[in-house]
Write an enzyme that holds these catalytic residues in place. Sequence first.
Site, PDB file in Angstrom:
ATOM      1  N   LYS A  79       0.849  -1.203   0.000  1.00 35.13           N
ATOM      2  CA  LYS A  79       0.000   0.000   0.000  1.00 35.13           C
ATOM      3  C   LYS A  79       0.880   1.248   0.000  1.00 35.13           C
ATOM      4  O   LYS A  79       1.945   1.279   0.645  1.00 35.13           O
ATOM      5  CB  LYS A  79      -0.878  -0.025   1.256  1.00 35.13           C
ATOM      6  CG  LYS A  79      -1.885   1.127   1.386  1.00 35.13           C
ATOM      7  CD  LYS A  79      -2.772   0.889   2.607  1.00 35.13           C
ATOM      8  CE  LYS A  79      -3.786   2.020   2.794  1.00 35.13           C
ATOM      9  NZ  LYS A  79      -4.636   1.816   3.977  1.00 35.13           N
ATOM     10  N   SER A 154      -9.600   2.027   3.423  1.00 35.38           N
ATOM     11  CA  SER A 154      -8.752   2.788   2.533  1.00 35.38           C
ATOM     12  C   SER A 154      -7.802   1.926   1.704  1.00 35.38           C
ATOM     13  O   SER A 154      -7.221   2.429   0.745  1.00 35.38           O
ATOM     14  CB  SER A 154      -7.934   3.801   3.328  1.00 35.38           C
ATOM     15  OG  SER A 154      -7.128   3.148   4.265  1.00 35.38           O
ATOM     16  N   SER A 178      -9.797  -0.447   7.474  1.00 34.26           N
ATOM     17  CA  SER A 178      -9.267  -0.286   6.117  1.00 34.26           C
ATOM     18  C   SER A 178      -8.627  -1.498   5.484  1.00 34.26           C
ATOM     19  O   SER A 178      -8.230  -1.426   4.327  1.00 34.26           O
ATOM     20  CB  SER A 178      -8.264   0.877   6.102  1.00 34.26           C
ATOM     21  OG  SER A 178      -8.946   2.070   6.379  1.00 34.26           O
TER      22      SER A 178
END
Lengths: 486, 98, 490
Positions: A79, A154, A178
């Site tokens: 990420k 997210s 997330s």
Amino acid sequence: MELYRLSASEIVNGVKTGAFTCTDVVKSCLGRIKEKEGDIHAMLYVAEDAAIKRAAEIDAEIAEGRDPGPLAGVPVIVKDNICTADMPTTCASRILEDWVPPYDATVVIALKNAGAVIIGKANCDEFAMGGSTEHSAYGPTMNPWDYTCVPGGSSGGSAAAVAAGYAPLALGSDTGGSIRQPAAFCGIYGMKPTYGQVSRYGLVAFASSLDQIGPFARSSEDMRLIMSVLCGFDPHDSTSENRTVPNFCKNDSVLKGKKIGVLTKLVEGKLSPDLQASMDAQIDNCRKLGAEIVEVSLPKALEYGMACYYILAPAEASSNLARYDGVRYGMAYKDAHSLLDLYVKTRAAGFGPEVKRRILTGTYVLSSGFYDAYYLTAQKVRKVIKQEFAQAFTQVDAILLPASPTPAFKLGAMSSPLEMYMADVFTIPVNLAGLPGISYNTGFNSEGLPLGMQLIGPRWSDAMLLEMAATLGKDSEGKIAEGGVR
Amino acid sequence: MPRLSKEEVLKVGKLARLDIAPEELDSLSAHFNDILDYFSKLEELDLSDVDPFTMEDSQPIRLREDEVVPYDNREAILDQSPSRDGDFIRVPKIGGDK
Amino acid sequence: MALEFTTVIGLEIHIQLNTKTKIFCGCSTDYIGAVPNSHVCPVCTGQPGALPVLNKKVVEYGVRGGMALHCKINKLTRFDRKNYFYADLPKAYQITEYYVPIAEGGYLTITGDDGKPHRIGITRLHLEEDAGKLVHGAADGRIVGSVQSFVDYNRGGVPLAEVVSEPDITSPREAREYVSAMRQLVRYLGISDGDMEKGSMRVDANISQKVSDGRWGNRVEVKNMNSLKALERALEYETLRQRDLLTRGETIAQETRNWDDADGITTPSRSKEESNDYRYFPEPDLPPLLLDDEYIEHIRATMPELPDAKRERFLSQYGLPYEDVLVLTETPELANYYESVVKAECNPVRASNWIRTDVMRVLKEQNQDITSAPIAPDVLAQLIRLVDDKKISTTAAKDVFEKIVQNKITLEEAIKVCGVQIGAVEGDKLAGIISAVANANQDVVEVIRSGQDKKDKKLKFLMGLVMKESRGQAKPDEVLKALSEFFSKN
């Protein structure tokens, strides 16, 4: 079968036995990215040259008879809020556009030392603030199962990448759900470890007391593999706990004799019908596997967790994001006539609207005269929620609850920030209490969207939780494991 | 629950060193007030006996030895600055703003 | 009806702790003279994702400081974030201890203006990190005329102990005493150099005036005092300025003022930021600091001898006057030196005299401190013993001392070079000197022999020469006797 469809454990095996090379695997994954990225947009950076180079090094090591490690040859996507020293780390924000960190996050070093090949950085909500990846400054990511839907957030890019076969493993971060929510939306496993289990050093901080890095995978065996690499004490992170790494090994009969807590009364009417049906089916499944179902009560967690979280997280975020000022890294407003001008113009131009909202909220709740009413109150509520969970765990070994009230929603569906916030009601309390939580796939609804369930355990029960999810998610794994989406 | 005037929102912006454009001000004020309303829920709870800072569930701080650990990538840190000036990082004029 | 005023002063002292590394990372703290931004890392430059890890020596030094100031040591403390924006603050927050300091509720004893001991209350001692340094672009280096500034993070993260006093100080002189005593204390503890000029000790003052008619002028914060002298001068100036305003019926603006040493005045400071809303909240990256009883007792048991204890002991053990003890215990190094000399079998009073006059004079001349001792303790002791045993005269010894400290030679060599006679010059030795002097001054001898030495002028002259040659080791009456023997023989 294309190499990109293989699981991590299959890749390790194949690469070590010479069935194929790491270079073959990496090229296959890179090819898959090229094939699907136009539709999905899960990646902010693809490290094509670096990945091929690293793959060649892994292959050379194996040829020399050396063992690169438990993730030998496995492509992994990270990420974009996790620092990689040789790749940009933008946190999906303009304010860190083109920023290359001067160091690797501890988890990145751990992956490299385990023989993994990091092939790129995944899209996410800006600074991990959001539940859909629609708040990325570089454009949203599409759900691989339905391009008109969000992949969740997210860590939407990471989840979509794994579901679409870009790589068998990806790293995300989870502050209020997330990892767990995008895992559920994308039909894969996603785990938030116990707070303090995995190092945060190198994770660009959003809310320091809530953030944890965790993995996405299509198979439970892969989850075991990567959790073993990620978990462990890091002297660079004062909040990482010094204890033995859990033993992640397969246990089919983990549910026998266990007590699984459910909140049927509290969630009644709050779930979409498909998720309600899924949860009911999972409850039956638990019973079949030898567990006893116990109704538990977490009224304060579900009723007050949101308000508590949306005070604490933005408060910490407002402080963590104050360093983005155009001086040391990232974007800088070019014609600043003073330091103050540099600050206010850089931040106004560099941050997106959701980040601004949270910084302002956070600044306000910490400001003079309001600390007691908001921040201190929220800390007390957090304590109450922790105690509520602790009480529940005296009666049960784990709690079963959906990760989200609905499956993946349409892009643009959430009309207000608050509406988006409300969707985190089942994941947020877990972060507040520092507990481990895992999402696993339970099937698909009539529209072909994945349905996912969440298991929550007491602190340090990560290994047990993973096995429970593995046992319950075994049947679905078949459909997902083979490279996910077609 | 107190609502925030637009001036107060701008003041918070100043505190956060965040310029708020006029076109953002309306929606930001509205959001602020929605969320503050939502926070008022917490007033329903009796928290008088709660001490948020007890330590039952975590280890205390761990201390580091006082030994120099040289960091070898100082150039990378300086290079990433938008305004590197040799060994320094340059910032524009401090103070004097109205 | 003349107004009377009482000055009320509180001091905040920031003490740089001289640990090897910074408080939250492993970078060296040795920043003076270093290349800018060379002692930096992701943590102390506030890189995204970097995290603090607490230095155990910093904790130890903080506890020692708190104990020496008779504070209660808090067993459970936390760090907090102080949030503000400034160019020298890389994270845009400083990690400090706001809510629960590591030590609180103590005192430091100084000599008051009335000559009696006064206890100045210590509100708290807490740990925090220092900020980086700014170099301003203007030619005079001041921020006012600069259009740009340059940041050096070397100092960022250096550990600080902030000591806040109660407003118990009643005059600029007492303020100076207090800071001086604090400096001495930290040097004795070995936790800091306490050097105001070098910046390892920084003092801010809060000063106000109470008036006999019931008014109490606002508190003014005074900064930028870079020496003890500047501190005293600044507070004297500010006292007069405030009293003047109050006498004229005006109010004191509650503000921060900077001391301008060149012009000898305080001027209002341009504040760093409009609002001082620091939005303190507990530092989530650092769990609470827990000190157990065993640790605290260990620190207590290994405390060095502190200034007042040492002074007490010197008074009783060595029988020295108080003023002398004050000088000898000024620094622990000097006190150790003194005791080394005494231990090398030297009379304590003699040692005290020699050190306070000759040794310290040489140190001043050579611009050194006692750590580069110009004469080794055992050598000094030996020299002093020679005088005590009447083997050489005091004047001879001073000569020898000079030779040793200037030329860095041994005692034996110095004695030789000075031509000093060890032991009394008498008998054959004296006779020998008289012969030599007589040979060199035959015309004078003739005058005496011929009986023409009226009033013994020439004899006294010869006597002077003999005394000089004897380096003061001959007794005058013995010299006279020997001279008359000489003249009677020859």
